[in-house]
Design a protein around this motif. Structure first.
Motif, PDB file in Angstrom:
ATOM      1  N   PRO A  55      -2.596 -10.727   8.231  1.00 20.10           N
ATOM      2  CA  PRO A  55      -1.373 -10.234   7.572  1.00 20.10           C
ATOM      3  C   PRO A  55      -1.302  -8.707   7.436  1.00 20.10           C
ATOM      4  CG  PRO A  55      -2.813 -11.377   5.997  1.00 20.10           C
ATOM      5  CD  PRO A  55      -3.377 -11.621   7.355  1.00 20.10           C
ATOM      6  N   PHE A  56      -2.425  -8.014   7.583  1.00 21.70           N
ATOM      7  CA  PHE A  56      -2.403  -6.561   7.414  1.00 21.70           C
ATOM      8  C   PHE A  56      -2.661  -5.816   8.728  1.00 21.70           C
ATOM      9  CE2 PHE A  56      -3.345  -8.518   3.349  1.00 21.70           C
ATOM     10  CZ  PHE A  56      -2.256  -8.048   2.613  1.00 21.70           C
ATOM     11  N   ALA A  57      -2.336  -6.489   9.841  1.00 21.96           N
ATOM     12  CA  ALA A  57      -2.587  -5.913  11.166  1.00 21.96           C
ATOM     13  C   ALA A  57      -1.793  -4.630  11.417  1.00 21.96           C
ATOM     14  CB  ALA A  57      -2.281  -6.945  12.247  1.00 21.96           C
TER      15      ALA A  57
ATOM     16  N   PHE B 213     -10.979   0.887   6.906  1.00 20.47           N
ATOM     17  CA  PHE B 213     -10.904   0.189   5.616  1.00 20.47           C
ATOM     18  C   PHE B 213      -9.473   0.064   5.103  1.00 20.47           C
ATOM     19  CE2 PHE B 213     -14.939   2.251   6.316  1.00 20.47           C
ATOM     20  CZ  PHE B 213     -15.720   1.115   6.441  1.00 20.47           C
ATOM     21  N   GLY B 214      -8.838  -0.997   5.597  1.00 24.42           N
ATOM     22  CA  GLY B 214      -7.413  -1.237   5.359  1.00 24.42           C
ATOM     23  C   GLY B 214      -7.037  -1.626   3.944  1.00 24.42           C
ATOM     24  N   LEU B 215      -7.952  -2.253   3.222  1.00 24.12           N
ATOM     25  CA  LEU B 215      -7.631  -2.685   1.861  1.00 24.12           C
ATOM     26  C   LEU B 215      -8.825  -2.441   0.947  1.00 24.12           C
ATOM     27  CD1 LEU B 215      -6.264  -5.281   3.827  1.00 24.12           C
ATOM     28  CD2 LEU B 215      -5.101  -5.429   1.633  1.00 24.12           C
ATOM     29  N   THR B 216      -8.537  -2.358  -0.340  1.00 26.50           N
ATOM     30  CA  THR B 216      -9.576  -2.071  -1.337  1.00 26.50           C
ATOM     31  C   THR B 216     -10.799  -3.003  -1.255  1.00 26.50           C
ATOM     32  OG1 THR B 216      -8.111  -0.946  -2.861  1.00 26.50           O
ATOM     33  CG2 THR B 216     -10.010  -2.053  -3.842  1.00 26.50           C
ATOM     34  N   PRO B 217     -10.607  -4.328  -1.209  1.00 26.17           N
ATOM     35  CA  PRO B 217     -11.813  -5.183  -1.190  1.00 26.17           C
ATOM     36  C   PRO B 217     -12.682  -4.933   0.044  1.00 26.17           C
ATOM     37  CG  PRO B 217      -9.825  -6.491  -1.613  1.00 26.17           C
ATOM     38  CD  PRO B 217      -9.367  -5.117  -1.242  1.00 26.17           C
TER      39      PRO B 217
ATOM     40  N   ALA C  22      -7.372   4.205   4.405  1.00 29.90           N
ATOM     41  CA  ALA C  22      -6.210   3.437   3.935  1.00 29.90           C
ATOM     42  C   ALA C  22      -6.324   3.020   2.462  1.00 29.90           C
ATOM     43  CB  ALA C  22      -6.016   2.199   4.806  1.00 29.90           C
ATOM     44  N   ALA C  23      -7.382   2.319   2.118  1.00 27.76           N
ATOM     45  CA  ALA C  23      -7.498   1.719   0.777  1.00 27.76           C
ATOM     46  C   ALA C  23      -7.311   2.773  -0.308  1.00 27.76           C
ATOM     47  CB  ALA C  23      -8.839   1.019   0.633  1.00 27.76           C
ATOM     48  N   ALA C  24      -6.677   2.362  -1.436  1.00 30.42           N
ATOM     49  CA  ALA C  24      -6.178   3.386  -2.361  1.00 30.42           C
ATOM     50  C   ALA C  24      -6.384   3.094  -3.847  1.00 30.42           C
ATOM     51  CB  ALA C  24      -4.703   3.631  -2.064  1.00 30.42           C
ATOM     52  N   THR C  25      -7.290   2.198  -4.188  1.00 29.55           N
ATOM     53  CA  THR C  25      -7.635   2.040  -5.607  1.00 29.55           C
ATOM     54  C   THR C  25      -8.449   3.264  -6.014  1.00 29.55           C
ATOM     55  OG1 THR C  25      -7.710  -0.362  -5.382  1.00 29.55           O
ATOM     56  CG2 THR C  25      -8.836   0.576  -7.293  1.00 29.55           C
TER      57      THR C  25
ATOM     58  N   THR D 230      -4.359   7.806  -3.671  1.00 32.72           N
ATOM     59  CA  THR D 230      -4.672   6.815  -4.703  1.00 32.72           C
ATOM     60  C   THR D 230      -3.357   6.399  -5.355  1.00 32.72           C
ATOM     61  OG1 THR D 230      -4.906   8.173  -6.714  1.00 32.72           O
ATOM     62  CG2 THR D 230      -6.812   8.112  -5.200  1.00 32.72           C
ATOM     63  N   LEU D 231      -3.342   5.185  -5.870  1.00 34.87           N
ATOM     64  CA  LEU D 231      -2.120   4.694  -6.511  1.00 34.87           C
ATOM     65  C   LEU D 231      -1.764   5.474  -7.771  1.00 34.87           C
ATOM     66  CD1 LEU D 231      -0.140   2.668  -5.444  1.00 34.87           C
ATOM     67  CD2 LEU D 231      -2.360   2.450  -4.375  1.00 34.87           C
ATOM     68  N   PRO D 232      -2.755   5.861  -8.622  1.00 36.37           N
ATOM     69  CA  PRO D 232      -2.377   6.702  -9.762  1.00 36.37           C
ATOM     70  C   PRO D 232      -1.694   7.997  -9.300  1.00 36.37           C
ATOM     71  CG  PRO D 232      -4.550   5.779 -10.112  1.00 36.37           C
ATOM     72  CD  PRO D 232      -4.161   5.415  -8.710  1.00 36.37           C
TER      73      PRO D 232
ATOM     74  N   PHE E  27       4.966  -2.100  -6.591  1.00 38.76           N
ATOM     75  CA  PHE E  27       3.910  -1.775  -5.626  1.00 38.76           C
ATOM     76  C   PHE E  27       3.582  -3.038  -4.839  1.00 38.76           C
ATOM     77  CE2 PHE E  27      -0.411  -2.514  -4.246  1.00 38.76           C
ATOM     78  CZ  PHE E  27      -0.520  -1.535  -3.267  1.00 38.76           C
ATOM     79  N   LEU E  28       3.684  -2.928  -3.524  1.00 39.38           N
ATOM     80  CA  LEU E  28       3.225  -3.977  -2.608  1.00 39.38           C
ATOM     81  C   LEU E  28       2.443  -3.287  -1.511  1.00 39.38           C
ATOM     82  CD1 LEU E  28       6.506  -6.045  -2.095  1.00 39.38           C
ATOM     83  CD2 LEU E  28       4.476  -6.785  -3.343  1.00 39.38           C
ATOM     84  N   PRO E  29       1.362  -3.907  -1.014  1.00 39.97           N
ATOM     85  CA  PRO E  29       0.621  -3.256   0.069  1.00 39.97           C
ATOM     86  C   PRO E  29       1.468  -3.159   1.335  1.00 39.97           C
ATOM     87  CG  PRO E  29      -0.219  -5.472  -0.329  1.00 39.97           C
ATOM     88  CD  PRO E  29       0.750  -5.175  -1.426  1.00 39.97           C
ATOM     89  N   SER E  30       1.176  -2.120   2.099  1.00 42.19           N
ATOM     90  CA  SER E  30       1.870  -1.862   3.357  1.00 42.19           C
ATOM     91  C   SER E  30       1.988  -3.142   4.187  1.00 42.19           C
ATOM     92  CB  SER E  30       1.072  -0.809   4.140  1.00 42.19           C
ATOM     93  OG  SER E  30       1.678  -0.554   5.369  1.00 42.19           O
ATOM     94  N   GLY E  31       3.201  -3.430   4.649  1.00 45.41           N
ATOM     95  CA  GLY E  31       3.424  -4.620   5.470  1.00 45.41           C
ATOM     96  C   GLY E  31       4.243  -5.692   4.758  1.00 45.41           C
TER      97      GLY E  31
ATOM     98  N   PHE F  90       2.362   6.158   6.590  1.00 46.60           N
ATOM     99  CA  PHE F  90       1.336   6.861   5.808  1.00 46.60           C
ATOM    100  C   PHE F  90      -0.069   6.415   6.182  1.00 46.60           C
ATOM    101  CE2 PHE F  90       0.232   3.560   2.676  1.00 46.60           C
ATOM    102  CZ  PHE F  90       1.322   2.700   2.752  1.00 46.60           C
ATOM    103  N   MET F  91      -0.231   5.182   6.649  1.00 48.37           N
ATOM    104  CA  MET F  91      -1.551   4.713   7.074  1.00 48.37           C
ATOM    105  C   MET F  91      -2.032   5.530   8.276  1.00 48.37           C
ATOM    106  SD  MET F  91      -2.563   2.468   5.058  1.00 48.37           S
ATOM    107  CE  MET F  91      -2.162   1.143   3.930  1.00 48.37           C
ATOM    108  N   SER F  92      -1.116   5.764   9.212  1.00 49.51           N
ATOM    109  CA  SER F  92      -1.490   6.521  10.417  1.00 49.51           C
ATOM    110  C   SER F  92      -2.016   7.900  10.041  1.00 49.51           C
ATOM    111  CB  SER F  92      -0.294   6.637  11.377  1.00 49.51           C
ATOM    112  OG  SER F  92       0.590   7.670  10.981  1.00 49.51           O
TER     113      SER F  92
HETATM  114  C1  VNL Z   1      -4.081  -0.804  -0.386  1.00 50.92           C
HETATM  115  C2  VNL Z   1      -3.332   0.175  -1.043  1.00 50.92           C
HETATM  116  C3  VNL Z   1      -3.553  -1.436   0.751  1.00 50.92           C
HETATM  117  C4  VNL Z   1      -2.056   0.487  -0.581  1.00 50.92           C
HETATM  118  C5  VNL Z   1      -2.287  -1.109   1.200  1.00 50.92           C
HETATM  119  O1  VNL Z   1      -1.720  -1.672   2.293  1.00 50.92           O
HETATM  120  C6  VNL Z   1      -1.539  -0.139   0.523  1.00 50.92           C
HETATM  121  C7  VNL Z   1      -5.425  -1.188  -0.883  1.00 50.92           C
HETATM  122  C8  VNL Z   1      -2.441  -2.556   3.122  1.00 50.92           C
HETATM  123  O2  VNL Z   1      -6.093  -0.339  -1.503  1.00 50.92           O
HETATM  124  O3  VNL Z   1      -5.797  -2.357  -0.672  1.00 50.92           O
HETATM  125  O4  VNL Z   1      -0.292   0.135   0.978  1.00 50.92           O
END
Ligand code: VNL
Length: 399
Positions: A50-52, A111-115, A135-138, A154-156, A233-237, A313-315
């Motif tokens: 789902p996050f391709a 690293f596309g997502l926080t986990p 990518a990941a932004a926590t 970062t999201l903050p 807030f929803l992750p990219s995609g 923004f990921m690019s």
């Molecule tokens: C994350 C943050 C992922 C912002 C995202 O898209 C995003 C993350 C995949 O930290 O998991 O847009």
């Protein structure tokens, strides 16, 4: 060497020559091997699942950086090894381990997502290998290992801008809707805190699951609360599916303004969202419409290499991450480990998003955050920037 030889006697020259040859004989194979050895960068991304789209954007940007800057640094060949973790944390950790132990990469990246970033963090620490989060932004990710450097955001950092804007633009009551994991929780907290501080009210804080979210029930709750705006807030995609339901349920017509961080109106999918996206105001660190010569060049080159894509923004996190790795390798003449990490800290440069700094203390990125509105530019939807907060450090670091 030549000068020294001229100064010694004939017999001494003979002895010295023998020693020199022996030393050369010992050194040559190792030296030659080191020269031939590639500098490997292990890029771990969700290329499927789902996050391709995040993986596609970052890989395209990393390859663009290499096409523009050459595949040689400090006299060695840079080899990019791309691995697909499909967005599964156990896979990320295993791939990181293999890249460090078997391939002996000088840096882990992606690293596309926080986990996924958190799963790889202990591998970076153990292997003393710099890990560039693209990518990941926590906020807390950089604290998971002293070897982590971040080039995304970062999201903050992103959420405070829109909280400020909302409070100054007749939004008194807002409901939040975020994905229920690290970055969503950061976004919710930092939006709500700042919005309340500015006199707003937040009657509902809604969350949706990361995997296969169904937006219908939460959108009904948003509607029932009758707020001036919903902060999302929803992750990219995931933005396109959300936007479709937002329109289908008539929330736009009900006068509920959609605001958020820029993830929901991500450039990768914005063009196909339709007019429901018009007027959506978000805060974020990058828009493909950012007006600078550096960004215009970036977008043109990215689209020339990838005709069906618009860079998001990921690019840019991927492109700048490669920059940080390349410049650190150049500065250290191809070092690895601590030395390479040290050369990544404190880099200042002009990114397609604007001026950025890799804070040497926090290893996180300091950057401008823009307030943008979705508008049509030459018939296509874009996030048009109309205000900016300069040099924003991650506010999550001062808790
Ligand atoms: C994350 C943050 C992922 C912002 C995202 O898209 C995003 C993350 C995949 O930290 O998991 O847009």
């Amino acid at each position: 060497m030549t000068t020294t030889r001229r100064l010694v006697t004939h017999s001494a020259l003979g002895a010295l020559g023998t020693i020199a040859c022996a030393a050369a004989g010992l050194l040559t194979p190792g030296f030659a091997a080191a020269q031939a050895d590639a500098l490997k960068i292990g890029l771990i991304l969700p290329m499927t699942g789902p996050f391709a789209s995040t993986g596609r954007q970052i890989e395209a940007a990393a390859r663009l950086w290499m096409a523009q800057n050459g595949a040689k640094v400090a006299g060695k060949t840079v080899e990019l090894i791309v691995k697909d973790d499909a967005g599964v944390a156990d896979t990320t950790r295993r791939l990181a381990q293999e890249l460090v132990v078997n391939d002996k990469v000088v840096a882990l990246a992606g690293f596309g997502l926080t986990p996924l970033a958190l799963a790889a963090a202990p591998v970076a620490t153990q292997g003393k290998t710099p890990l560039v989060v693209m990518a990941a932004a926590t906020s807390s990710i950089t604290e998971a290992s002293p070897y982590i450097i971040r080039t995304s955001f970062t999201l903050p950092q992103a959420a405070i801008g829109i909280a400020e804007w909302a409070a100054k633009n007749k939004i008194k009551k807002a409901v939040t809707m975020v994905t229920d994991y690290g970055p969503g929780i950061d976004a919710e907290k930092f939006f709500v805190d700042r919005f309340l501080l500015n006199g707003g009210t937040v009657p509902e804080k809604l969350r949706t699951p990361l995997r296969s979210p169904d937006f219908a029930p939460v959108l009904q709750k948003v509607r029932d609360a009758q707020p001036d705006a919903v902060f999302v807030f929803l992750p990219s995609g995931q933005g396109a599916a959300f936007m479709k339901q937002f329109a289908e349920r008539g929330l736009d017509k009900a006068g509920i303004k959609l605001i958020g961080t820029g993830d929901v109106v991500d450039d990768d999918i914005l063009a196909d969202m339709g007019d429901v996206a018009l007027g959506v105001v978000t805060s974020h660190h990058y828009s493909a419409a950012h007006k600078s010569p550096a960004n215009q060049k970036y977008v043109a080159a990215f689209q020339a290499a990838n005709p069906k894509m618009r860079p998001n923004f990921m690019s840019v996190g991927g492109y700048d991450g490669m920059r940080v790795i390349y410049k650190a390798l150049e500065a250290t003449k191809g070092a690895s480990g601590e030395a390479l990490l040290a050369a990544m800290k404190g880099q200042i440069f002009e990114s397609p998003r604007g001026q950025v700094l890799i804070d040497a203390q926090t290893r996180d990125i300091v950057q401008d955050i823009y307030i943008r509105r979705v508008e049509k530019v030459n018939g296509a939807l874009y996030n048009v920037e109309f205000d900016a907060m300069k040099g924003v450090k991650d506010p999550g670091k001062n808790r």
